[in-house]
Design a protein around this motif. Structure first.
Motif, PDB file in Angstrom:
ATOM      1  N   SER A 108       1.022  -1.111   0.059  1.00 34.10           N
ATOM      2  CA  SER A 108       0.343  -0.225  -0.053  1.00 34.10           C
ATOM      3  C   SER A 108       1.061   1.283   0.084  1.00 34.10           C
ATOM      4  CB  SER A 108      -0.947   0.359   1.012  1.00 34.10           C
ATOM      5  OG  SER A 108      -1.767   1.453   1.497  1.00 34.10           O
ATOM      6  N   LEU A 109       1.122   1.625  -1.334  1.00 32.47           N
ATOM      7  CA  LEU A 109       2.137   3.020  -1.033  1.00 32.47           C
ATOM      8  C   LEU A 109       1.245   3.970  -1.851  1.00 32.47           C
ATOM      9  CD1 LEU A 109       5.796   2.011  -2.493  1.00 32.47           C
ATOM     10  CD2 LEU A 109       4.264   5.132  -3.124  1.00 32.47           C
ATOM     11  N   TRP A 110       1.018   4.983  -1.100  1.00 28.29           N
ATOM     12  CA  TRP A 110       0.353   6.434  -1.322  1.00 28.29           C
ATOM     13  C   TRP A 110       1.676   7.260  -1.148  1.00 28.29           C
ATOM     14  CZ3 TRP A 110      -4.703   6.751   1.533  1.00 28.29           C
ATOM     15  CH2 TRP A 110      -5.802   5.887   1.851  1.00 28.29           C
ATOM     16  N   CYS A 111       1.031   8.488  -2.100  1.00 21.89           N
ATOM     17  CA  CYS A 111       1.808   9.633  -2.744  1.00 21.89           C
ATOM     18  C   CYS A 111       0.923  10.927  -2.184  1.00 21.89           C
ATOM     19  CB  CYS A 111       3.272   9.892  -2.842  1.00 21.89           C
ATOM     20  SG  CYS A 111       2.615  10.320  -4.876  1.00 21.89           S
ATOM     21  N   VAL A 112       1.431  12.120  -2.250  1.00 23.39           N
ATOM     22  CA  VAL A 112       0.763  13.296  -2.633  1.00 23.39           C
ATOM     23  C   VAL A 112       1.721  13.943  -3.792  1.00 23.39           C
ATOM     24  CG1 VAL A 112      -0.322  15.794  -2.175  1.00 23.39           C
ATOM     25  CG2 VAL A 112      -0.160  13.462  -0.041  1.00 23.39           C
TER      26      VAL A 112
ATOM     27  N   VAL B 291      12.564   5.273  -7.021  1.00 26.46           N
ATOM     28  CA  VAL B 291      12.133   6.012  -6.707  1.00 26.46           C
ATOM     29  C   VAL B 291      10.845   6.514  -6.213  1.00 26.46           C
ATOM     30  CG1 VAL B 291      11.308   8.302  -8.264  1.00 26.46           C
ATOM     31  CG2 VAL B 291      13.502   7.135  -9.130  1.00 26.46           C
ATOM     32  N   LEU B 292      10.022   5.177  -6.222  1.00 25.16           N
ATOM     33  CA  LEU B 292       8.641   5.844  -5.491  1.00 25.16           C
ATOM     34  C   LEU B 292       8.872   5.624  -4.245  1.00 25.16           C
ATOM     35  CD1 LEU B 292       6.167   4.255  -8.178  1.00 25.16           C
ATOM     36  CD2 LEU B 292       6.665   6.513  -8.295  1.00 25.16           C
ATOM     37  N   LYS B 293       9.283   4.618  -3.951  1.00 22.21           N
ATOM     38  CA  LYS B 293      10.113   4.307  -2.438  1.00 22.21           C
ATOM     39  C   LYS B 293      10.744   4.891  -2.093  1.00 22.21           C
ATOM     40  CE  LYS B 293      10.603  -0.556  -3.151  1.00 22.21           C
ATOM     41  NZ  LYS B 293      11.114  -2.262  -2.820  1.00 22.21           N
ATOM     42  N   GLN B 294      10.808   6.345  -2.526  1.00 23.59           N
ATOM     43  CA  GLN B 294      11.892   6.978  -1.830  1.00 23.59           C
ATOM     44  C   GLN B 294      10.657   7.805  -1.364  1.00 23.59           C
ATOM     45  OE1 GLN B 294      14.876   9.508  -4.004  1.00 23.59           O
ATOM     46  NE2 GLN B 294      15.785   6.656  -3.927  1.00 23.59           N
ATOM     47  N   ILE B 295       9.135   8.471  -1.986  1.00 25.71           N
ATOM     48  CA  ILE B 295       8.727   9.252  -1.916  1.00 25.71           C
ATOM     49  C   ILE B 295       6.972   8.437  -0.938  1.00 25.71           C
ATOM     50  CG2 ILE B 295       8.854  10.798  -3.910  1.00 25.71           C
ATOM     51  CD1 ILE B 295       6.776   9.117  -4.247  1.00 25.71           C
ATOM     52  N   ALA B 296       7.174   7.478  -0.830  1.00 24.84           N
ATOM     53  CA  ALA B 296       5.952   6.599   0.143  1.00 24.84           C
ATOM     54  C   ALA B 296       5.546   7.661   0.996  1.00 24.84           C
ATOM     55  CB  ALA B 296       6.705   5.569  -0.067  1.00 24.84           C
ATOM     56  N   GLY B 297       4.071   7.665   1.052  1.00 17.33           N
ATOM     57  CA  GLY B 297       3.711   8.459   2.444  1.00 17.33           C
ATOM     58  C   GLY B 297       4.253   9.888   2.296  1.00 17.33           C
ATOM     59  N   GLN B 298       4.971  10.318   1.666  1.00 16.27           N
ATOM     60  CA  GLN B 298       5.069  12.179   1.386  1.00 16.27           C
ATOM     61  C   GLN B 298       4.073  12.726   0.589  1.00 16.27           C
ATOM     62  OE1 GLN B 298       9.732  12.081   1.565  1.00 16.27           O
ATOM     63  NE2 GLN B 298       9.533  10.363   2.142  1.00 16.27           N
ATOM     64  N   ASP B 299       4.611  14.368   0.558  1.00 14.53           N
ATOM     65  CA  ASP B 299       4.080  15.488  -0.133  1.00 14.53           C
ATOM     66  C   ASP B 299       5.618  15.639  -1.176  1.00 14.53           C
ATOM     67  OD1 ASP B 299       3.319  17.349  -1.656  1.00 14.53           O
ATOM     68  OD2 ASP B 299       2.313  18.277  -0.690  1.00 14.53           O
ATOM     69  N   ALA B 300       5.061  14.084  -2.560  1.00 19.57           N
ATOM     70  CA  ALA B 300       6.409  14.412  -4.022  1.00 19.57           C
ATOM     71  C   ALA B 300       5.267  15.338  -4.854  1.00 19.57           C
ATOM     72  CB  ALA B 300       6.115  13.407  -4.668  1.00 19.57           C
ATOM     73  N   THR B 301       5.258  16.317  -4.379  1.00 17.78           N
ATOM     74  CA  THR B 301       4.599  17.168  -5.338  1.00 17.78           C
ATOM     75  C   THR B 301       6.574  17.908  -6.143  1.00 17.78           C
ATOM     76  OG1 THR B 301       2.501  18.356  -4.257  1.00 17.78           O
ATOM     77  CG2 THR B 301       4.409  19.957  -5.393  1.00 17.78           C
ATOM     78  N   SER B 302       6.607  18.668  -4.412  1.00 16.41           N
ATOM     79  CA  SER B 302       8.356  19.287  -5.176  1.00 16.41           C
ATOM     80  C   SER B 302       9.427  18.520  -5.842  1.00 16.41           C
ATOM     81  CB  SER B 302       9.389  19.955  -4.889  1.00 16.41           C
ATOM     82  OG  SER B 302       8.659  20.739  -3.815  1.00 16.41           O
ATOM     83  N   ALA B 303       9.064  17.127  -5.460  1.00 15.78           N
ATOM     84  CA  ALA B 303      10.028  16.119  -6.410  1.00 15.78           C
ATOM     85  C   ALA B 303      10.131  15.738  -7.740  1.00 15.78           C
ATOM     86  CB  ALA B 303      10.588  14.701  -5.722  1.00 15.78           C
TER      87      ALA B 303
END
Length: 514
Positions: free
Chosen positions: A21-25, A46-58
């Motif tokens: 269950s991998l989400w991001c914003v 790459v996706l695991k690095q931003i899992a559960g986070q706000d990934a807007t800037s990235a």
């Protein structure tokens, strides 16, 4: 498409960090990437690095916003109390980016040249281009496939093919994009709108492959073929899209030096036919055309004849810097029998036929080229605002702002000059245009293709490695940098047109100034 109405807290998102269950914003929208991990082009790490986070800037440091439109099914809701901030353009919309649109389309700026019909046509052709032309352009440029008959049929039905030739009686009574403009009021500013809007897909090979040969060749038939059923048949077939036509003047021996062409047309003893022998090179659309408007030598002078594909006509594809979708051809005419009725204009006076459309062709290329430079400038403005380098946005670097200032100034100045020339075209009889505007249009085209050179150079520097990559965010910069030179060569090379402009000016140089 709006994201689902369901809302989540940021704490809920932070609880979804596992492979199961991998989400991001991204921009306040919640995405479930669980089933996308293995398919992600950049790899799962790459996706695991931003899992559960706000990934807007990235995300926006690597991608353009429209990428998200391909993955709308992954959006599951929004953050509670928050709304997306980045604009999702809709077909026909104007860009809100400063200098992305000509000033006449910018709020708070006025122009004496444009009426309601120009605005309605702009919106209609942008929607048509976004929905019909752009998807076709992207595919054809990549695969080399020629424009499909389905898209040609849509262009014919909507009057787009007809409008490509500019103002004239051929537009009278034709339904143009569901009444966006009447054929009787269609002027050169409407023509400019068509040229600039249809440039927006930014696929240069497809731009020429999309019946550019017809746009510069059919006028010779309209203006110089003898009246009668034969002429009507050709014109109707081409406007309907059932048959394709191109202009075949250039040879290996004669480019800008039109008078140097060597293809010959000799009359048969009974005087009923010409026998045509020779070759043509770099002929746009020649690979897939049914009719060829051909410059030939009849004795010591030039003539123009219409040749139908048949026995003795052979076409071969030429690979150039852009896609084979353009249908660029090497054509061989081997003892081709052509009825004398296919003569366009008068025998041995073909130079008048050839030169008659040069002004419009060069002007249209200027319209398209400056529109392409503006599009690339917009791409650079967007990128400079989203790319983070050394902890700052690119736009925060003075050297980048200087590059953007140069690009903006060049585009705006030349668009203004283009509109001034266009106004003269609208208010000057056609015969006077040939006398008074050939030089200014030549200088205008030369200036605009020099602008493209500067814009391409600065854009690649701003985009770095992405500006050299044929896919991803920088694809438009890459193809522009690779193909902008076509406009500096086709329709008359920069040096030839610059010389034409100066020579025409010197003919009117006052002796009293000596």
């Amino acid at each position: 498409m709006a994201p689902p109405a369901k809302t989540f807290t940021r704490e809920e998102v932070r609880n979804h960090t596992s492979e199961d269950s991998l989400w991001c914003v991204i921009d306040h929208v919640v995405y479930d990437l669980t089933d996308f991990v293995d398919a992600h082009p950049g790899g799962e790490s790459v996706l695991k690095q931003i899992a559960g986070q706000d990934a807007t800037s990235a995300f926006y440091n690597l991608h353009r916003h429209e990428v998200l439109s391909r993955y709308e099914d992954l959006a599951i809701g929004t953050i509670e109390g928050e709304k997306p901030e980045v604009i999702t353009p809709q077909p026909g919309d104007l860009s809100p980016v400063p200098y992305a649109e000509p000033l006449w389309l910018t709020p708070h700026f006025k122009s004496p040249y444009f009426k309601d019909s120009h605005h309605s046509l702009r919106k209609a052709i942008r929607i048509f281009t976004d929905e019909v032309v752009k998807p076709e352009a992207l595919e054809c440029e990549a695969t080399g496939r020629h424009v499909s008959q389905e898209v040609i049929d849509k262009m014919s039905k909507s009057g787009v093919i007809h409008m490509r030739l500019g103002p004239g009686k051929h537009l009278h009574g034709v339904n143009l994009l569901n009444g966006a403009v009447k054929g009787e009021e269609f002027d050169y500013f409407h023509d400019m709108v068509m040229c600039q809007e249809m440039t927006r897909p930014m696929m240069r090979g497809f731009q020429d492959g999309n019946l550019a040969g017809m746009a510069i060749g059919l006028t010779a038939v309209l203006n110089f073929a003898r009246e009668g059923p034969w002429k009507k048949k050709i014109v109707d077939e081409v406007f309907s899209g059932r048959k394709k036509l191109c202009l075949a003047i250039t040879e290996a021996f004669a480019g800008s030096d039109v008078a140097g062409l060597r293809t010959t047309a000799e009359k048969t003893p009974d005087g009923k036919h010409y026998i045509v022998n020779g070759t043509k090179k770099w002929i746009t659309n020649g690979v897939f055309c049914d009719y060829f408007v051909v410059g030939v030598r009849t004795g010591k002078a030039l003539s123009v004849v219409l040749i139908e594909r048949g026995e003795g006509v052979e076409t071969k594809s030429i690979k150039t810097s852009y896609s084979t979708t353009a249908g660029t051809a090497y054509i061989t005419f081997d003892n081709v029998k052509v009825p004398v009725e296919n003569l366009l204009g008068e025998e041995n006076k073909g130079i008048h036929v050839i030169l008659s459309n040069f002004n419009h062709e060069r002007w249209a290329m200027a319209c398209s080229s400056i529109a392409a430079s503006r599009f690339i400038t917009e791409e650079c403005l967007k990128w400079a605002n989203q790319r983070i380098v050394f902890g700052k946005r690119l736009i925060d670097q003075p050297v980048i702002r200087q590059k953007l200032a140069k690009m903006i100034a060049l585009v705006e100045a030349n668009q203004s000059w283009l509109e001034t020339i266009t106004y003269q075209m609208c208010n000057m009889p056609y015969k006077q245009q040939a006398i008074h505007l050939a030089g200014p249009i030549g200088l205008l085209k030369m200036s605009i293709t020099r602008v493209a050179h500067e814009v391409a150079d600065e854009a690649v520097q701003i985009w770095g490695g992405r500006g050299l990559t044929q896919s991803g965010m920088g694809k438009y910069v890459e193809i522009f940098n690779r193909t902008y030179k076509f406009d500096a060569i086709l329709g008359g090379a920069e040096e030839i047109l610059g010389d034409l402009g100066v020579r025409q000016a010197m003919r009117n140089f006052p002796k009293a100034m000596l």
